[in-house]
Design a protein around this motif. Structure first.
Motif, PDB file in Angstrom:
ATOM      1  N   GLY A   1       0.799  -1.430  -0.031  1.00  0.00           N
ATOM      2  CA  GLY A   1       0.040   0.010  -0.013  1.00  0.00           C
ATOM      3  C   GLY A   1       0.826   1.280  -0.103  1.00  0.00           C
ATOM      4  O   GLY A   1       0.425   2.234   0.125  1.00  0.00           O
ATOM      5  N   MET A   2       2.120   1.001   0.004  1.00  0.00           N
ATOM      6  CA  MET A   2       3.141   2.262   0.329  1.00  0.00           C
ATOM      7  C   MET A   2       2.734   3.456  -1.112  1.00  0.00           C
ATOM      8  O   MET A   2       2.860   4.648  -0.427  1.00  0.00           O
ATOM      9  CB  MET A   2       4.477   2.046  -0.225  1.00  0.00           C
ATOM     10  CG  MET A   2       5.565   2.116   0.722  1.00  0.00           C
ATOM     11  SD  MET A   2       7.127   1.255   0.708  1.00  0.00           S
ATOM     12  CE  MET A   2       7.010   0.434  -0.856  1.00  0.00           C
ATOM     13  N   ASP A   3       2.606   3.137  -2.391  1.00  0.00           N
ATOM     14  CA  ASP A   3       2.137   4.112  -3.183  1.00  0.00           C
ATOM     15  C   ASP A   3       0.832   4.757  -2.975  1.00  0.00           C
ATOM     16  O   ASP A   3       0.707   5.894  -3.369  1.00  0.00           O
ATOM     17  CB  ASP A   3       2.526   3.536  -4.426  1.00  0.00           C
ATOM     18  CG  ASP A   3       3.925   3.320  -4.754  1.00  0.00           C
ATOM     19  OD1 ASP A   3       4.765   3.709  -4.133  1.00  0.00           O
ATOM     20  OD2 ASP A   3       4.179   2.374  -5.310  1.00  0.00           O
ATOM     21  N   ALA A   4      -0.130   3.902  -2.699  1.00  0.00           N
ATOM     22  CA  ALA A   4      -1.401   4.278  -2.749  1.00  0.00           C
ATOM     23  C   ALA A   4      -2.044   5.366  -1.569  1.00  0.00           C
ATOM     24  O   ALA A   4      -2.663   6.209  -1.734  1.00  0.00           O
ATOM     25  CB  ALA A   4      -2.446   3.185  -2.906  1.00  0.00           C
TER      26      ALA A   4
ATOM     27  N   ASN B   1       0.807   4.445   4.716  1.00  0.00           N
ATOM     28  CA  ASN B   1       1.584   3.109   4.635  1.00  0.00           C
ATOM     29  C   ASN B   1       2.870   3.319   4.871  1.00  0.00           C
ATOM     30  O   ASN B   1       3.724   2.756   5.412  1.00  0.00           O
ATOM     31  CB  ASN B   1       1.363   2.496   3.436  1.00  0.00           C
ATOM     32  CG  ASN B   1      -0.041   1.719   3.721  1.00  0.00           C
ATOM     33  OD1 ASN B   1      -0.428   0.830   4.504  1.00  0.00           O
ATOM     34  ND2 ASN B   1      -0.850   1.855   2.717  1.00  0.00           N
ATOM     35  N   LEU B   2       3.490   4.256   3.993  1.00  0.00           N
ATOM     36  CA  LEU B   2       4.832   5.001   3.718  1.00  0.00           C
ATOM     37  C   LEU B   2       5.459   5.716   5.372  1.00  0.00           C
ATOM     38  O   LEU B   2       6.301   5.208   5.781  1.00  0.00           O
ATOM     39  CB  LEU B   2       4.829   6.004   2.777  1.00  0.00           C
ATOM     40  CG  LEU B   2       6.441   6.489   2.731  1.00  0.00           C
ATOM     41  CD1 LEU B   2       7.415   5.314   2.106  1.00  0.00           C
ATOM     42  CD2 LEU B   2       6.609   7.505   1.542  1.00  0.00           C
ATOM     43  N   ALA B   3       4.402   6.095   5.925  1.00  0.00           N
ATOM     44  CA  ALA B   3       4.534   6.584   7.213  1.00  0.00           C
ATOM     45  C   ALA B   3       4.933   5.397   8.303  1.00  0.00           C
ATOM     46  O   ALA B   3       5.707   5.435   9.038  1.00  0.00           O
ATOM     47  CB  ALA B   3       3.664   7.529   7.901  1.00  0.00           C
ATOM     48  N   ILE B   4       4.259   4.483   7.949  1.00  0.00           N
ATOM     49  CA  ILE B   4       4.388   3.304   8.658  1.00  0.00           C
ATOM     50  C   ILE B   4       5.821   2.517   8.804  1.00  0.00           C
ATOM     51  O   ILE B   4       6.730   2.148   9.438  1.00  0.00           O
ATOM     52  CB  ILE B   4       3.187   2.060   8.942  1.00  0.00           C
ATOM     53  CG1 ILE B   4       2.147   2.860   9.628  1.00  0.00           C
ATOM     54  CG2 ILE B   4       3.438   0.928   9.401  1.00  0.00           C
ATOM     55  CD1 ILE B   4       0.766   2.114   9.375  1.00  0.00           C
ATOM     56  N   VAL B   5       5.929   2.388   7.189  1.00  0.00           N
ATOM     57  CA  VAL B   5       7.116   1.808   6.676  1.00  0.00           C
ATOM     58  C   VAL B   5       8.462   2.466   7.182  1.00  0.00           C
ATOM     59  O   VAL B   5       9.349   1.729   7.830  1.00  0.00           O
ATOM     60  CB  VAL B   5       7.123   1.901   4.991  1.00  0.00           C
ATOM     61  CG1 VAL B   5       8.797   1.860   4.544  1.00  0.00           C
ATOM     62  CG2 VAL B   5       6.155   0.824   4.421  1.00  0.00           C
ATOM     63  N   ARG B   6       8.404   3.949   7.588  1.00  0.00           N
ATOM     64  CA  ARG B   6       9.466   4.494   7.960  1.00  0.00           C
ATOM     65  C   ARG B   6       9.403   4.456   9.475  1.00  0.00           C
ATOM     66  O   ARG B   6      10.470   4.420  10.269  1.00  0.00           O
ATOM     67  CB  ARG B   6       9.291   6.132   7.717  1.00  0.00           C
ATOM     68  CG  ARG B   6       9.554   6.485   6.243  1.00  0.00           C
ATOM     69  CD  ARG B   6       9.297   7.887   5.943  1.00  0.00           C
ATOM     70  NE  ARG B   6       9.932   8.114   4.604  1.00  0.00           N
ATOM     71  CZ  ARG B   6       9.319   8.903   3.734  1.00  0.00           C
ATOM     72  NH1 ARG B   6       8.512   9.797   4.266  1.00  0.00           N
ATOM     73  NH2 ARG B   6       9.632   9.250   2.610  1.00  0.00           N
ATOM     74  N   ALA B   7       8.331   4.344  10.206  1.00  0.00           N
ATOM     75  CA  ALA B   7       8.251   4.311  11.594  1.00  0.00           C
ATOM     76  C   ALA B   7       9.082   3.434  12.040  1.00  0.00           C
ATOM     77  O   ALA B   7       9.498   2.995  13.217  1.00  0.00           O
ATOM     78  CB  ALA B   7       6.830   4.513  12.103  1.00  0.00           C
ATOM     79  N   VAL B   8       8.721   2.299  11.382  1.00  0.00           N
ATOM     80  CA  VAL B   8       9.119   0.863  11.845  1.00  0.00           C
ATOM     81  C   VAL B   8      10.887   0.878  11.896  1.00  0.00           C
ATOM     82  O   VAL B   8      11.492   0.213  12.730  1.00  0.00           O
ATOM     83  CB  VAL B   8       8.853  -0.215  10.988  1.00  0.00           C
ATOM     84  CG1 VAL B   8       9.500  -1.475  11.121  1.00  0.00           C
ATOM     85  CG2 VAL B   8       7.222  -0.549  11.359  1.00  0.00           C
ATOM     86  N   VAL B   9      11.322   1.570  10.831  1.00  0.00           N
ATOM     87  CA  VAL B   9      12.855   1.566  10.789  1.00  0.00           C
ATOM     88  C   VAL B   9      13.303   2.351  12.035  1.00  0.00           C
ATOM     89  O   VAL B   9      14.263   1.825  12.749  1.00  0.00           O
ATOM     90  CB  VAL B   9      13.271   2.562   9.468  1.00  0.00           C
ATOM     91  CG1 VAL B   9      14.808   2.743   9.647  1.00  0.00           C
ATOM     92  CG2 VAL B   9      13.182   1.874   8.181  1.00  0.00           C
ATOM     93  N   GLY B  10      12.610   3.365  12.430  1.00  0.00           N
ATOM     94  CA  GLY B  10      12.823   4.287  13.690  1.00  0.00           C
ATOM     95  C   GLY B  10      12.963   3.318  14.819  1.00  0.00           C
ATOM     96  O   GLY B  10      13.795   3.188  15.998  1.00  0.00           O
ATOM     97  N   ILE B  11      11.853   2.626  14.961  1.00  0.00           N
ATOM     98  CA  ILE B  11      11.501   1.861  16.185  1.00  0.00           C
ATOM     99  C   ILE B  11      12.572   0.705  16.286  1.00  0.00           C
ATOM    100  O   ILE B  11      13.194   0.538  17.420  1.00  0.00           O
ATOM    101  CB  ILE B  11       9.988   1.032  16.150  1.00  0.00           C
ATOM    102  CG1 ILE B  11       9.126   2.011  16.179  1.00  0.00           C
ATOM    103  CG2 ILE B  11      10.058  -0.089  17.337  1.00  0.00           C
ATOM    104  CD1 ILE B  11       7.818   1.464  15.936  1.00  0.00           C
TER     105      ILE B  11
END
Ligand code: C2E
Ligand code: MG
Ligand code: MG
Ligand code: MG
Length: 280
Positions: free
Chosen positions: A203-206, A210-220
């Motif tokens: 769902g990253m593009d749509a 989703n992109l925010a979550i993709v990024r947040a996981v890297v931080g966590i």
């Protein structure tokens, strides 16, 4: 009154049918195990630093004599419901360790453990004997669990996870972001790897959420010193994006579908050639 009685009879019949169905399924699964009808397929996991094979995730299938190849979603829930997940899970563990022993030592194998397997204290002894019987180094085994493991009987699960980790086995959270648990559980156990669920990648593009979550996981993950893996990579664009976001590892149809033990070995040999391509 009369209708009350017939409703009661209806439920009794329903319950008997349900008990019979479970009994039948238990027999079928036990027979499948005895007849060696289960097999593991192996999906490549790629490390983005160097684009090299890091290992494989073992995924179970049931080669049914009449119904053909059956996906885990169709029988794992039944196996969990009937308790057959314990002997089936033992088989998975041994088979995955045996297979990994055929691979070069730098390659790891990941297996999925059901929360039901953590309800049995015998899990630890099973893992120890699988490792000693096959000779696999514990550092090459990774165990994947979902967040649901910490939803009930938390203390037992945590102590098993800690004991497994003490053996040198790595523990990954699977399908991260899809469970119902709060993030606070991350403080109670230090997971070695976080596997971002493929729905966020898809769902990253749509949807920018989703992109925010993709990024947040890297931080966590970086806060907990955990390795990040993104599941379900199907396109070059997704691969490029996750690379840019700093994911350590990727897995998905683009990098390789789950394959037989023989094909996995062929893949390993082809990657070992000097002019290596990312995809076979
Ligand atoms: P999982 O552990 O999250 O495994 C990943 C699933 O996603 C696999 O489905 C895999 O084939 C699929 N997949 C991988 N890359 C892609 C992609 O790019 N696109 C799409 N659409 N799908 C992709 P599979 O093999 O059907 O397994 C489903 C689930 O069944 C697993 O999810 C896991 O939870 C469970 N499972 C599989 N093997 C075992 C096992 O040995 N024991 C237990 N307890 N559960 C297992
Ligand atoms: Mg998994
Ligand atoms: Mg997963
Ligand atoms: Mg999944």
């Amino acid at each position: 009154k009369a209708s009350g009685r017939s409703t009661y009879r209806f439920y009794q019949t329903e319950m008997r049918l349900e008990a019979e169905r479970r009994h039948q399924l238990t027999l079928e699964l036990r027979e499948a195990l005895q007849n060696d009808e289960f097999e593991l397929h192996y999906q490549p996991i790629i490390r983005l630093d160097g684009d090299a094979l890091s290992g494989f995730e073992a995924l179970i299938r049931w080669r049914h004599p009449k119904r053909g190849l059956i996906a885990p979603a169709e029988f794992i829930p039944v196996a969990e419901e009937t308790g057959m997940i314990v002997p089936i899970g033992d088989w998975v563990l041994r088979e995955a360790c045996r297979t990994a022993m055929e691979w070069p030592e730098h390659l790891k194998v990941a297996i999925n453990l059901s929360v039901y397997q953590f309800r049995h204290a015998s899990l630890l002894a099973t893992v120890v004997s699988a490792l000693s019987e096959t000779g696999l180094c514990p550092g090459r085994l990774e165990i994947e669990v979902t967040e649901s493991i910490l939803l009930s009987e938390v203390e037992q699960s945590l102590s098993l996870l800690r004991a497994l980790k003490e053996l040198g086995i790595r523990i990954a959270i699977d399908d991260f972001g899809t469970g119902y648990s709060s993030l606070s559980y991350l403080r109670s156990f230090s997971f070695d790897k976080i596997k971002l669920d493929r729905s966020f990648v898809a769902g990253m593009d749509a949807d920018p959420g989703n992109l925010a979550i993709v990024r947040a996981v890297v931080g966590i993950a970086s806060g907990f010193n955990a390795v990040t893996l993104a599941e379900g990579i199907e396109t070059e664009a997704q691969l490029a994006k996750l690379r840019a976001e700093g994911y350590h590892e990727v897995q998905g149809f683009l990098l390789g579908r789950p394959m037989s033990r023989e094909d996995a070995l062929a893949r390993i040999l082809s990657e070992a050639r000097p002019a290596r391509l990312m995809r076979a």
